[in-house]
Design an enzyme around this catalytic site. Structure first.
Site, PDB file in Angstrom:
ATOM      1  N   ARG A   1       0.878  -1.201   0.083  1.00  0.00           N
ATOM      2  CA  ARG A   1      -0.128  -0.024   0.120  1.00  0.00           C
ATOM      3  C   ARG A   1       0.942   1.298   0.015  1.00  0.00           C
ATOM      4  NH1 ARG A   1      -1.759  -3.087   4.325  1.00  0.00           N
ATOM      5  NH2 ARG A   1      -1.027  -1.772   5.735  1.00  0.00           N
TER       6      ARG A   1
ATOM      7  N   ARG B   1       2.119   4.655 -16.877  1.00  0.00           N
ATOM      8  CA  ARG B   1       2.257   4.052 -18.107  1.00  0.00           C
ATOM      9  C   ARG B   1       3.409   4.603 -18.927  1.00  0.00           C
ATOM     10  NH1 ARG B   1       0.601   0.110 -18.538  1.00  0.00           N
ATOM     11  NH2 ARG B   1      -1.491   0.246 -18.156  1.00  0.00           N
TER      12      ARG B   1
ATOM     13  N   CYS C   1      -7.671   2.549 -12.552  1.00  0.00           N
ATOM     14  CA  CYS C   1      -7.902   3.646 -11.697  1.00  0.00           C
ATOM     15  C   CYS C   1      -9.286   3.702 -11.338  1.00  0.00           C
ATOM     16  CB  CYS C   1      -7.764   5.201 -12.443  1.00  0.00           C
ATOM     17  SG  CYS C   1      -5.998   5.557 -12.727  1.00  0.00           S
TER      18      CYS C   1
ATOM     19  N   GLU D   1     -11.799   6.836  -4.863  1.00  0.00           N
ATOM     20  CA  GLU D   1     -11.905   6.495  -3.531  1.00  0.00           C
ATOM     21  C   GLU D   1     -13.186   6.636  -2.763  1.00  0.00           C
ATOM     22  OE1 GLU D   1     -10.323   4.857  -0.230  1.00  0.00           O
ATOM     23  OE2 GLU D   1      -8.966   5.083  -2.204  1.00  0.00           O
TER      24      GLU D   1
ATOM     25  N   ARG E   1      -3.768   7.054  -3.661  1.00  0.00           N
ATOM     26  CA  ARG E   1      -3.457   5.776  -3.225  1.00  0.00           C
ATOM     27  C   ARG E   1      -3.220   4.860  -4.024  1.00  0.00           C
ATOM     28  NH1 ARG E   1      -7.689   8.012  -0.253  1.00  0.00           N
ATOM     29  NH2 ARG E   1      -7.441   7.921   2.259  1.00  0.00           N
TER      30      ARG E   1
ATOM     31  N   TYR F   1       4.063   6.036   2.694  1.00  0.00           N
ATOM     32  CA  TYR F   1       2.695   7.041   3.033  1.00  0.00           C
ATOM     33  C   TYR F   1       3.671   8.407   2.928  1.00  0.00           C
ATOM     34  CZ  TYR F   1      -0.529   3.438   3.682  1.00  0.00           C
ATOM     35  OH  TYR F   1      -1.500   2.324   3.643  1.00  0.00           O
TER      36      TYR F   1
ATOM     37  N   ARG G   1      -1.720   6.342   7.890  1.00  0.00           N
ATOM     38  CA  ARG G   1      -0.965   5.054   8.784  1.00  0.00           C
ATOM     39  C   ARG G   1       0.495   5.293   9.543  1.00  0.00           C
ATOM     40  NH1 ARG G   1      -3.022  -0.122   7.787  1.00  0.00           N
ATOM     41  NH2 ARG G   1      -1.545  -0.553   9.416  1.00  0.00           N
TER      42      ARG G   1
END
Length: 122
Positions: free
Chosen positions: A7, A63, A75, A78, A90, A108, A116
């Site tokens: 992540r 890409r 894509c 959220e 993200r 992050y 986080r």
């Protein structure tokens, strides 16, 4: 060999094409470097953005990176939770690896460190 998820998230200051593309590259490069992976190891990358980032598709940046042409990218928006972090990109990178789950290094950056703090580098 297992498939593991890595992540990551980053924020941008403005809803403009170039800052979004640069932030996406910065985040992906951080994930790649911290985990010692190469595009050939990648199964796929899921990219999400908050609804306030609509100037470009962040996957465009990936890409255009060398050797990433064949990596499947997707894509999505959220989930629009009230009060959630704004202008956030993200990534969920799915990678073939021999590493254990606890060895995956999540990244992050910027304002996204608040998401986080337990996984953010000191």
């Amino acid at each position: 060999m297992s498939v593991r998820g890595i992540r990551g998230a980053i924020t941008v200051d403005v809803n403009e094409e170039q800052p979004i593309l640069r932030a996406t590259i910065e985040l992906l490069n951080g994930i790649v470097a911290d985990n010692g992976i190469v595009p050939e190891d990648i199964c796929s990358v899921m990219v999400t953005v908050t609804g306030d980032l609509d100037a470009t598709f962040p996957a465009r940046a990936i890409r255009q990176m060398s050797d990433w042409e064949l990596v499947p990218l997707m894509c999505a928006l959220e989930v629009p939770v009230k009060g959630s972090l704004e202008r956030c990109i993200r990534l969920m990178v799915h990678v073939n690896t021999e590493k254990k789950q606890h060895e995956m290094r999540h990244v992050y950056l910027g304002g996204a460190q608040v998401l986080r703090p337990d996984l953010t580098k000191a």
